[in-house]
Design a protein around this motif. Sequence first.
Motif, PDB file in Angstrom:
ATOM      1  N   ALA A 134       0.876  -1.170   0.000  1.00  0.00           N
ATOM      2  CA  ALA A 134       0.000   0.000   0.000  1.00  0.00           C
ATOM      3  C   ALA A 134       0.913   1.219   0.000  1.00  0.00           C
ATOM      4  N   ALA A 135       0.524   2.248  -0.714  1.00  0.00           N
ATOM      5  CA  ALA A 135       1.392   3.422  -0.791  1.00  0.00           C
ATOM      6  C   ALA A 135       0.558   4.691  -0.907  1.00  0.00           C
ATOM      7  N   GLY A 136       1.159   5.784  -0.480  1.00  0.00           N
ATOM      8  CA  GLY A 136       0.528   7.088  -0.626  1.00  0.00           C
ATOM      9  C   GLY A 136       0.913   7.657  -1.982  1.00  0.00           C
TER      10      GLY A 136
ATOM     11  N   PHE B 155       3.348   8.670   8.774  1.00  0.00           N
ATOM     12  CA  PHE B 155       3.029   9.040   7.406  1.00  0.00           C
ATOM     13  C   PHE B 155       3.745  10.369   7.136  1.00  0.00           C
ATOM     14  N   GLU B 156       3.756  10.804   5.889  1.00  0.00           N
ATOM     15  CA  GLU B 156       4.546  11.976   5.530  1.00  0.00           C
ATOM     16  C   GLU B 156       3.874  13.276   5.953  1.00  0.00           C
TER      17      GLU B 156
ATOM     18  N   TYR C 180       5.877  14.933   1.561  1.00  0.00           N
ATOM     19  CA  TYR C 180       5.237  14.478   0.311  1.00  0.00           C
ATOM     20  C   TYR C 180       5.752  15.294  -0.864  1.00  0.00           C
TER      21      TYR C 180
ATOM     22  N   VAL D  25       4.699   6.643  -2.171  1.00  0.00           N
ATOM     23  CA  VAL D  25       5.607   6.455  -1.044  1.00  0.00           C
ATOM     24  C   VAL D  25       5.043   5.403  -0.097  1.00  0.00           C
ATOM     25  N   GLY D  26       5.929   4.547   0.386  1.00  0.00           N
ATOM     26  CA  GLY D  26       5.509   3.509   1.321  1.00  0.00           C
ATOM     27  C   GLY D  26       6.665   3.068   2.200  1.00  0.00           C
ATOM     28  N   MET D  27       6.351   2.115   3.088  1.00  0.00           N
ATOM     29  CA  MET D  27       7.316   1.741   4.134  1.00  0.00           C
ATOM     30  C   MET D  27       7.866   0.324   3.973  1.00  0.00           C
TER      31      MET D  27
ATOM     32  N   THR E  28      -3.451   4.180  -1.600  1.00  0.00           N
ATOM     33  CA  THR E  28      -4.480   4.187  -0.557  1.00  0.00           C
ATOM     34  C   THR E  28      -4.774   5.575  -0.016  1.00  0.00           C
ATOM     35  N   ASP E  29      -3.943   6.539  -0.330  1.00  0.00           N
ATOM     36  CA  ASP E  29      -4.150   7.919   0.115  1.00  0.00           C
ATOM     37  C   ASP E  29      -3.301   8.822  -0.777  1.00  0.00           C
TER      38      ASP E  29
ATOM     39  N   VAL F 296      -5.975   3.334   5.180  1.00  0.00           N
ATOM     40  CA  VAL F 296      -5.074   2.637   4.259  1.00  0.00           C
ATOM     41  C   VAL F 296      -5.576   1.212   4.049  1.00  0.00           C
TER      42      VAL F 296
HETATM   43  N1  HPA Z   1       3.090   6.958   3.299  1.00  0.00           N
HETATM   44  C1  HPA Z   1       3.826   5.918   3.649  1.00  0.00           C
HETATM   45  N2  HPA Z   1       3.363   4.690   3.637  1.00  0.00           N
HETATM   46  C2  HPA Z   1       2.115   4.486   3.251  1.00  0.00           C
HETATM   47  C3  HPA Z   1       1.300   5.527   2.877  1.00  0.00           C
HETATM   48  C4  HPA Z   1       1.813   6.827   2.900  1.00  0.00           C
HETATM   49  O1  HPA Z   1       1.155   7.804   2.577  1.00  0.00           O
HETATM   50  N3  HPA Z   1       0.109   5.005   2.531  1.00  0.00           N
HETATM   51  C5  HPA Z   1       0.209   3.682   2.700  1.00  0.00           C
HETATM   52  N4  HPA Z   1       1.420   3.371   3.143  1.00  0.00           N
END
Ligand code: HPA
Length: 272
Positions: free
Chosen positions: A112-114, A190-191, A196, A207-209, A232-233, A248
């Motif tokens: 999942a990533a922003g 989160f950022e 961002y 961006v993700g972790m 996811t965002d 998320v």
């Molecule tokens: N930032 C980092 N990791 C994430 C994000 C995010 O916005 N959304 C889902 N994982």
Amino acid sequence: MYYEQIKETAAWLQERMPSQPQTAIILGTGLGRLAEEISVTLAIDYKDIPNFPVSTVEGHSGRLIFGKLGDKNILAMQGRFHFYEGYSMQQVTFPVRVMYELGIKTLFVSNAAGGTDPQFSIGDLMIITDHINFFPEHPLHGKNLPVGPRFPDMHETYDHELIALADGIAAEKGIKLQHGVYIGTQGPTFETPAEYRMFRSFGADAVGMSTVPEVIVARHCGIRVFGVSVITDLGGFDAPVEVSHEEVQEAANAAQPVMTKLMRAMIMRSDD
Ligand code: HPA
């Protein structure tokens, strides 16, 4: 010592594995449901595997699964290890090292990533075309393991043939796909809006972790990689938006059916 542990774990699994997989999947956020489509022949809890780290985060169970997807033998990690949980980079990437020893040739990953790309919408799937390693520690830091070069080339980290295959499958099945660069950062925050924007200016689209450490280690030993992010965002443009783990998860769950459809087809059609 680390390399001996990898060998020991691989030997332990080799004695038990019912068939030889050449394809592995890290079932990250958004791919949980794919596990239900695997005909499982053997599932082992991480806690029962010698030397394996144990996963702790809510929403991530920890099992290694051997089984079949269609007629393809696969190995799946249900749950991954994140740097923010406190694991060392060596622990985070230990399973990928073991995969190589077991004979894995291709690795599929999801996360999942922003989204930092203004063209993206929540729920989009983004094929990872490249990444930026923004983790504070490098997974190949330290003595080089004799499974790859000291200075690995990274010019085609995400396999172009697999990306083309994904584009073909998406066109055929009417799946909307984005393409972009994933930046991996340590979290667990989160950022901030400024972060961002910084990541956007670096050239990242999401961006993700996770993911980046495992992918680097896979490439080090020559495993081909295909990766997808669920957006996811969104952040970094417009007004600052609040993000929560629950949101998320929810957005990732909503995207699951499409993600599963794409990944199932990818895995069944890619050659070993
Ligand atoms: N930032 C980092 N990791 C994430 C994000 C995010 O916005 N959304 C889902 N994982």
